[in-house]
Design a protein around this motif. Sequence first.
Motif, PDB file in Angstrom:
ATOM      1  N   VAL A  46      26.945  48.991  46.812  1.00  0.00           N
ATOM      2  CA  VAL A  46      27.932  49.504  46.143  1.00  0.00           C
ATOM      3  C   VAL A  46      29.087  49.671  46.619  1.00  0.00           C
ATOM      4  N   LYS A  47      29.246  49.986  47.415  1.00  0.00           N
ATOM      5  CA  LYS A  47      30.596  50.082  48.423  1.00  0.00           C
ATOM      6  C   LYS A  47      31.372  49.333  48.663  1.00  0.00           C
ATOM      7  N   ASP A  48      30.513  48.365  49.449  1.00  0.00           N
ATOM      8  CA  ASP A  48      31.014  47.222  49.938  1.00  0.00           C
ATOM      9  C   ASP A  48      30.991  46.342  48.866  1.00  0.00           C
ATOM     10  N   ALA A  49      30.277  45.822  48.355  1.00  0.00           N
ATOM     11  CA  ALA A  49      30.701  44.816  46.715  1.00  0.00           C
ATOM     12  C   ALA A  49      32.397  45.129  46.853  1.00  0.00           C
ATOM     13  N   ILE A  50      32.378  46.720  46.006  1.00  0.00           N
ATOM     14  CA  ILE A  50      34.113  46.893  46.288  1.00  0.00           C
ATOM     15  C   ILE A  50      34.681  46.978  46.104  1.00  0.00           C
ATOM     16  N   GLU A  51      34.355  47.233  47.721  1.00  0.00           N
ATOM     17  CA  GLU A  51      35.379  46.472  48.913  1.00  0.00           C
ATOM     18  C   GLU A  51      35.786  44.963  48.788  1.00  0.00           C
ATOM     19  N   ARG A  52      34.833  43.895  48.850  1.00  0.00           N
ATOM     20  CA  ARG A  52      34.876  42.558  48.503  1.00  0.00           C
ATOM     21  C   ARG A  52      35.845  42.557  47.038  1.00  0.00           C
ATOM     22  N   LEU A  53      35.080  42.564  46.262  1.00  0.00           N
ATOM     23  CA  LEU A  53      36.361  42.462  44.856  1.00  0.00           C
ATOM     24  C   LEU A  53      37.540  42.821  45.324  1.00  0.00           C
ATOM     25  N   ILE A  58      42.508  42.459  44.490  1.00  0.00           N
ATOM     26  CA  ILE A  58      43.564  42.947  44.323  1.00  0.00           C
ATOM     27  C   ILE A  58      44.548  42.953  45.533  1.00  0.00           C
ATOM     28  N   GLY A  59      43.498  42.446  47.043  1.00  0.00           N
ATOM     29  CA  GLY A  59      43.951  42.376  47.890  1.00  0.00           C
ATOM     30  C   GLY A  59      45.623  42.117  48.419  1.00  0.00           C
ATOM     31  N   GLU A  60      46.085  40.861  47.929  1.00  0.00           N
ATOM     32  CA  GLU A  60      47.471  40.541  48.224  1.00  0.00           C
ATOM     33  C   GLU A  60      48.402  41.121  47.195  1.00  0.00           C
ATOM     34  N   VAL A  61      47.869  41.359  46.483  1.00  0.00           N
ATOM     35  CA  VAL A  61      48.483  42.848  45.676  1.00  0.00           C
ATOM     36  C   VAL A  61      49.103  43.910  46.536  1.00  0.00           C
ATOM     37  N   ILE A  79      56.368  47.226  40.096  1.00  0.00           N
ATOM     38  CA  ILE A  79      56.532  46.581  39.613  1.00  0.00           C
ATOM     39  C   ILE A  79      55.397  45.694  39.132  1.00  0.00           C
ATOM     40  N   LEU A  80      55.248  45.845  41.071  1.00  0.00           N
ATOM     41  CA  LEU A  80      53.934  45.113  41.080  1.00  0.00           C
ATOM     42  C   LEU A  80      52.647  45.759  40.296  1.00  0.00           C
ATOM     43  N   ILE A  81      52.116  46.351  41.216  1.00  0.00           N
ATOM     44  CA  ILE A  81      50.728  47.374  40.496  1.00  0.00           C
ATOM     45  C   ILE A  81      50.709  46.981  39.234  1.00  0.00           C
ATOM     46  N   LYS A  87      47.042  42.918  33.688  1.00  0.00           N
ATOM     47  CA  LYS A  87      46.167  41.843  33.614  1.00  0.00           C
ATOM     48  C   LYS A  87      44.809  41.531  33.950  1.00  0.00           C
ATOM     49  N   VAL A  88      44.641  42.642  34.492  1.00  0.00           N
ATOM     50  CA  VAL A  88      42.855  43.257  35.458  1.00  0.00           C
ATOM     51  C   VAL A  88      42.542  43.722  34.190  1.00  0.00           C
ATOM     52  N   GLN A  89      40.954  43.374  34.229  1.00  0.00           N
ATOM     53  CA  GLN A  89      40.201  43.573  32.829  1.00  0.00           C
ATOM     54  C   GLN A  89      38.704  44.684  33.379  1.00  0.00           C
ATOM     55  N   ASP A  90      38.799  43.827  34.704  1.00  0.00           N
ATOM     56  CA  ASP A  90      37.836  45.349  35.710  1.00  0.00           C
ATOM     57  C   ASP A  90      38.376  46.425  36.108  1.00  0.00           C
ATOM     58  N   GLU A  91      37.296  47.695  35.423  1.00  0.00           N
ATOM     59  CA  GLU A  91      37.832  48.725  35.478  1.00  0.00           C
ATOM     60  C   GLU A  91      37.704  49.700  36.817  1.00  0.00           C
ATOM     61  N   VAL A  92      37.215  48.930  37.668  1.00  0.00           N
ATOM     62  CA  VAL A  92      36.989  48.869  39.609  1.00  0.00           C
ATOM     63  C   VAL A  92      38.441  48.848  39.792  1.00  0.00           C
ATOM     64  N   LEU A  93      38.778  47.525  39.557  1.00  0.00           N
ATOM     65  CA  LEU A  93      39.818  46.906  40.235  1.00  0.00           C
ATOM     66  C   LEU A  93      41.034  48.062  39.379  1.00  0.00           C
ATOM     67  N   LYS A  94      41.028  48.152  38.631  1.00  0.00           N
ATOM     68  CA  LYS A  94      41.976  49.445  37.598  1.00  0.00           C
ATOM     69  C   LYS A  94      42.370  50.479  38.034  1.00  0.00           C
ATOM     70  N   GLN A  95      40.946  51.332  38.585  1.00  0.00           N
ATOM     71  CA  GLN A  95      40.879  52.443  39.162  1.00  0.00           C
ATOM     72  C   GLN A  95      41.877  52.312  40.304  1.00  0.00           C
ATOM     73  N   LYS A  96      41.324  50.941  41.712  1.00  0.00           N
ATOM     74  CA  LYS A  96      41.594  50.968  42.840  1.00  0.00           C
ATOM     75  C   LYS A  96      44.038  50.634  42.311  1.00  0.00           C
ATOM     76  N   LEU A  97      43.973  49.877  41.304  1.00  0.00           N
ATOM     77  CA  LEU A  97      45.297  49.603  41.446  1.00  0.00           C
ATOM     78  C   LEU A  97      45.849  51.281  41.070  1.00  0.00           C
ATOM     79  N   ALA A  98      45.823  52.186  40.174  1.00  0.00           N
ATOM     80  CA  ALA A  98      46.413  53.293  40.084  1.00  0.00           C
ATOM     81  C   ALA A  98      46.308  54.051  40.872  1.00  0.00           C
ATOM     82  N   GLU A  99      45.323  54.052  41.910  1.00  0.00           N
ATOM     83  CA  GLU A  99      45.244  54.657  43.379  1.00  0.00           C
ATOM     84  C   GLU A  99      46.234  54.177  44.327  1.00  0.00           C
TER      85      GLU A  99
END
Length: 186
Positions: A46-53, A58-61, A79-81, A87-99
Amino acid sequence: ENITPEEVEGDVAYQEGRYLDALKQYKIALKGGHNVEQIKEKIKKVKDAIERLVNKEIGEVIRKSRALVKQKQFERAVILITSKMEKVQDEVLKQKLAEELAYIHLKKAEMYIDAINYTQAEEELREAIRIAPEYYPAHWRLAELLSMNPSLIKQTIDEYLEKMKEKIKKEFEEEIRRRKNKDKTT
């Protein structure tokens, strides 16, 4: 094979791409003590899948944000984040962006600490914690900052104890739910 309902729920969540739910269920299942090595493998998967996602979506951002933070262009990084978060719907990505947003506030706080502007630093750290309550580097830095002022030591200890109380209560409630679910299946 002694599989728990939490492990099954984790498997289903993983298959559906709900990685945070899967991770949560696997961690609960791990506490049960059954299939420990198998569950640890699933957690790693799961952690690997999260990392890939994260890297894909959002890696470039995040890389651009980190470059702006290095240049002390904190507002542009925010502003960038935040723009990406909208624009992001996925909860994993939202959490990573919040972090990442919390990280920006942490770095801004460190700049204020270096400038001996402790009030502004405290505000930034509290904002980081508000944005991402699970982002522990901000909690740690706030405790450090507050402990630098002897008159705030009691406040620091009280805040730490309150957070620990919340964490223990949350874990206790999860354990009660887990046991209730276990009772229903047996």
